[in-house]
Scaffold this motif. Structure first.
Motif, PDB file in Angstrom:
ATOM      1  N   LEU A  14       0.929  -1.403   0.184  1.00 39.34           N
ATOM      2  CA  LEU A  14       0.182   0.165  -0.035  1.00 39.34           C
ATOM      3  C   LEU A  14       0.803   1.201   0.152  1.00 39.34           C
ATOM      4  O   LEU A  14       0.435   2.316  -0.547  1.00 39.34           O
ATOM      5  CB  LEU A  14      -1.080   0.180   1.686  1.00 39.34           C
ATOM      6  CG  LEU A  14      -2.159   1.016   1.118  1.00 39.34           C
ATOM      7  CD1 LEU A  14      -2.487   1.203  -0.227  1.00 39.34           C
ATOM      8  CD2 LEU A  14      -2.464   0.944   2.707  1.00 39.34           C
ATOM      9  N   TYR A  34      -6.833  12.150   5.200  1.00 42.38           N
ATOM     10  CA  TYR A  34      -6.830  10.331   5.013  1.00 42.38           C
ATOM     11  C   TYR A  34      -7.931   9.674   4.169  1.00 42.38           C
ATOM     12  O   TYR A  34      -7.799   9.367   3.508  1.00 42.38           O
ATOM     13  CB  TYR A  34      -6.220  10.456   6.861  1.00 42.38           C
ATOM     14  CG  TYR A  34      -5.426   9.655   6.950  1.00 42.38           C
ATOM     15  CD1 TYR A  34      -4.815   8.618   7.203  1.00 42.38           C
ATOM     16  CD2 TYR A  34      -4.074  11.328   7.365  1.00 42.38           C
ATOM     17  CE1 TYR A  34      -3.402   8.532   8.226  1.00 42.38           C
ATOM     18  CE2 TYR A  34      -3.477  10.880   8.323  1.00 42.38           C
ATOM     19  CZ  TYR A  34      -2.747  10.371   8.520  1.00 42.38           C
ATOM     20  OH  TYR A  34      -1.979   9.594   9.719  1.00 42.38           O
ATOM     21  N   GLN A  35      -8.818  10.075   4.431  1.00 50.51           N
ATOM     22  CA  GLN A  35     -10.221  10.241   3.520  1.00 50.51           C
ATOM     23  C   GLN A  35     -10.529  10.405   2.323  1.00 50.51           C
ATOM     24  O   GLN A  35     -10.631   9.299   1.715  1.00 50.51           O
ATOM     25  CB  GLN A  35     -11.134  10.850   4.254  1.00 50.51           C
ATOM     26  CG  GLN A  35     -11.588  10.638   5.687  1.00 50.51           C
ATOM     27  CD  GLN A  35     -12.617   9.376   5.982  1.00 50.51           C
ATOM     28  OE1 GLN A  35     -12.863   8.513   5.122  1.00 50.51           O
ATOM     29  NE2 GLN A  35     -13.484   9.246   7.239  1.00 50.51           N
ATOM     30  N   CYS A  38      -7.938   7.810   0.931  1.00 51.81           N
ATOM     31  CA  CYS A  38      -8.042   6.512   0.641  1.00 51.81           C
ATOM     32  C   CYS A  38      -9.763   6.294   0.054  1.00 51.81           C
ATOM     33  O   CYS A  38      -9.229   5.112  -1.100  1.00 51.81           O
ATOM     34  CB  CYS A  38      -9.282   6.161   2.623  1.00 51.81           C
ATOM     35  SG  CYS A  38      -8.131   5.558   3.624  1.00 51.81           S
ATOM     36  N   LEU A  43      -9.870   2.198  -1.114  1.00 51.42           N
ATOM     37  CA  LEU A  43     -10.188   2.209  -0.024  1.00 51.42           C
ATOM     38  C   LEU A  43     -10.679   1.731   0.494  1.00 51.42           C
ATOM     39  O   LEU A  43     -12.135   2.836   1.069  1.00 51.42           O
ATOM     40  CB  LEU A  43      -8.784   1.772   0.603  1.00 51.42           C
ATOM     41  CG  LEU A  43      -7.334   1.902   0.900  1.00 51.42           C
ATOM     42  CD1 LEU A  43      -6.272   2.979   1.861  1.00 51.42           C
ATOM     43  CD2 LEU A  43      -7.237   1.197   0.451  1.00 51.42           C
ATOM     44  N   SER A  44     -11.925   0.775   1.199  1.00 44.06           N
ATOM     45  CA  SER A  44     -12.736   1.047   2.189  1.00 44.06           C
ATOM     46  C   SER A  44     -12.689  -0.333   3.500  1.00 44.06           C
ATOM     47  O   SER A  44     -12.062  -0.544   3.891  1.00 44.06           O
ATOM     48  CB  SER A  44     -14.206   0.403   1.027  1.00 44.06           C
ATOM     49  OG  SER A  44     -13.985  -0.903   0.993  1.00 44.06           O
ATOM     50  N   ARG A  48      -9.915   1.008   7.332  1.00 45.49           N
ATOM     51  CA  ARG A  48      -9.094   1.896   5.846  1.00 45.49           C
ATOM     52  C   ARG A  48      -7.676   2.706   6.583  1.00 45.49           C
ATOM     53  O   ARG A  48      -7.346   3.226   5.502  1.00 45.49           O
ATOM     54  CB  ARG A  48      -9.949   2.037   5.079  1.00 45.49           C
ATOM     55  CG  ARG A  48     -10.561   3.495   5.432  1.00 45.49           C
ATOM     56  CD  ARG A  48     -11.296   3.804   5.014  1.00 45.49           C
ATOM     57  NE  ARG A  48     -12.371   4.487   5.046  1.00 45.49           N
ATOM     58  CZ  ARG A  48     -13.414   5.067   5.733  1.00 45.49           C
ATOM     59  NH1 ARG A  48     -13.862   4.236   6.112  1.00 45.49           N
ATOM     60  NH2 ARG A  48     -14.340   5.786   6.017  1.00 45.49           N
ATOM     61  N   ALA A  51      -5.575   0.686   7.797  1.00 47.34           N
ATOM     62  CA  ALA A  51      -4.469   0.763   6.658  1.00 47.34           C
ATOM     63  C   ALA A  51      -3.748   1.636   7.002  1.00 47.34           C
ATOM     64  O   ALA A  51      -2.074   1.608   6.147  1.00 47.34           O
ATOM     65  CB  ALA A  51      -4.723  -0.441   5.944  1.00 47.34           C
ATOM     66  N   LEU A  52      -4.146   2.620   6.281  1.00 48.43           N
ATOM     67  CA  LEU A  52      -3.572   3.862   5.643  1.00 48.43           C
ATOM     68  C   LEU A  52      -2.048   4.579   6.354  1.00 48.43           C
ATOM     69  O   LEU A  52      -1.117   4.945   5.890  1.00 48.43           O
ATOM     70  CB  LEU A  52      -4.342   5.124   4.668  1.00 48.43           C
ATOM     71  CG  LEU A  52      -3.969   6.542   4.528  1.00 48.43           C
ATOM     72  CD1 LEU A  52      -2.923   5.912   3.211  1.00 48.43           C
ATOM     73  CD2 LEU A  52      -4.475   7.506   3.843  1.00 48.43           C
TER      74      LEU A  52
END
Length: 83
Positions: A14, A34-35, A38, A43-44, A48, A51-52
């Protein structure tokens, strides 16, 4: 942060995608939240952001080891207001 082999592998994969995406973004669109990142990466799910975050930590470690500017600093938790 200590990660297991599987977690480290996922963070690295990633992290490479994050690096590529951030380098491809127009400078005017930075910083990115971040949102938004993602969503941009597809990414969901409930993990998420975690993970980010792991991918950004990996990216910081790689950049620091290579004495590059920390690209992860272009990702912020919330968009600020212009003054």
């Amino acid at each position: 942060m200590t990660r297991t082999g599987s977690d480290a592998h996922l963070a690295a994969r990633l992290g490479l995608a994050v690096r590529a995406r951030l380098l491809a973004m127009p400078v005017e669109s930075l910083p990115v939240t971040y949102q938004a990142l993602c969503a941009d990466l597809g990414l969901s799910g409930s993990g998420r952001i975690r993970a980010l975050g792991a991918a950004l930590e990996w990216l910081m470690e790689q950049d620091a080891a290579a004495q590059r500017p920390l690209l992860a600093s272009c990702v912020v938790s919330r968009a600020g207001r212009s003054r």
